[in-house]
Design an enzyme around this catalytic site. Sequence first.
Site, PDB file in Angstrom:
ATOM      1  N   LEU A  83     -17.930  -7.058 -18.489  1.00  0.00           N
ATOM      2  CA  LEU A  83     -19.198  -7.393 -18.168  1.00  0.00           C
ATOM      3  C   LEU A  83     -20.054  -7.312 -19.370  1.00  0.00           C
ATOM      4  CD1 LEU A  83     -20.644  -8.509 -15.536  1.00  0.00           C
ATOM      5  CD2 LEU A  83     -21.289  -6.036 -15.012  1.00  0.00           C
ATOM      6  N   HIS A  84     -19.766  -8.106 -20.457  1.00  0.00           N
ATOM      7  CA  HIS A  84     -20.577  -8.299 -21.573  1.00  0.00           C
ATOM      8  C   HIS A  84     -21.676  -9.127 -21.553  1.00  0.00           C
ATOM      9  CE1 HIS A  84     -19.072 -12.402 -22.291  1.00  0.00           C
ATOM     10  NE2 HIS A  84     -18.054 -12.124 -21.603  1.00  0.00           N
ATOM     11  N   ALA A  85     -22.483  -9.376 -22.462  1.00  0.00           N
ATOM     12  CA  ALA A  85     -23.578 -10.032 -22.687  1.00  0.00           C
ATOM     13  C   ALA A  85     -23.862 -11.172 -22.049  1.00  0.00           C
ATOM     14  CB  ALA A  85     -24.425 -10.093 -24.005  1.00  0.00           C
ATOM     15  N   SER A 125     -23.211 -10.761 -18.262  1.00  0.00           N
ATOM     16  CA  SER A 125     -24.158 -10.155 -17.477  1.00  0.00           C
ATOM     17  C   SER A 125     -25.295 -11.028 -17.237  1.00  0.00           C
ATOM     18  CB  SER A 125     -24.836  -9.053 -18.255  1.00  0.00           C
ATOM     19  OG  SER A 125     -23.805  -7.893 -18.666  1.00  0.00           O
ATOM     20  N   GLU A 147     -15.420 -18.302 -17.815  1.00  0.00           N
ATOM     21  CA  GLU A 147     -15.116 -18.130 -19.280  1.00  0.00           C
ATOM     22  C   GLU A 147     -13.712 -18.555 -19.261  1.00  0.00           C
ATOM     23  OE1 GLU A 147     -15.352 -14.044 -19.928  1.00  0.00           O
ATOM     24  OE2 GLU A 147     -17.702 -14.036 -20.007  1.00  0.00           O
TER      25      GLU A 147
END
Length: 89
Positions: free
Chosen positions: A14-16, A19, A87
């Site tokens: 849960l990176h930038a 998020s 992603e």
Amino acid sequence: MIDTTVDVINKLGLHARASGKLIEVTTKFRSTIQIGRGDHLIDAKNIMALLMLGAGIGTTLRLIVNGPDEELALAEVKALFAAKFYEAE
């Protein structure tokens, strides 16, 4: 009220960027959406709180959705996690 779990399965967690995508989904709904570990829950509509969770791949998060559109909100949040935040792997 729906109280369930969701697994972080995308490579970067849960990176930038992930998020940000979660915020795009959660802010569409009137229901309150909380996410976190155990009793440490944060507002899933708050980008800074999401980033501070530090949820990496393999993390199981508790998800609580409460409100008039909770079923739809839950479905969209779970779909986003299942799609690995869209992603490329």
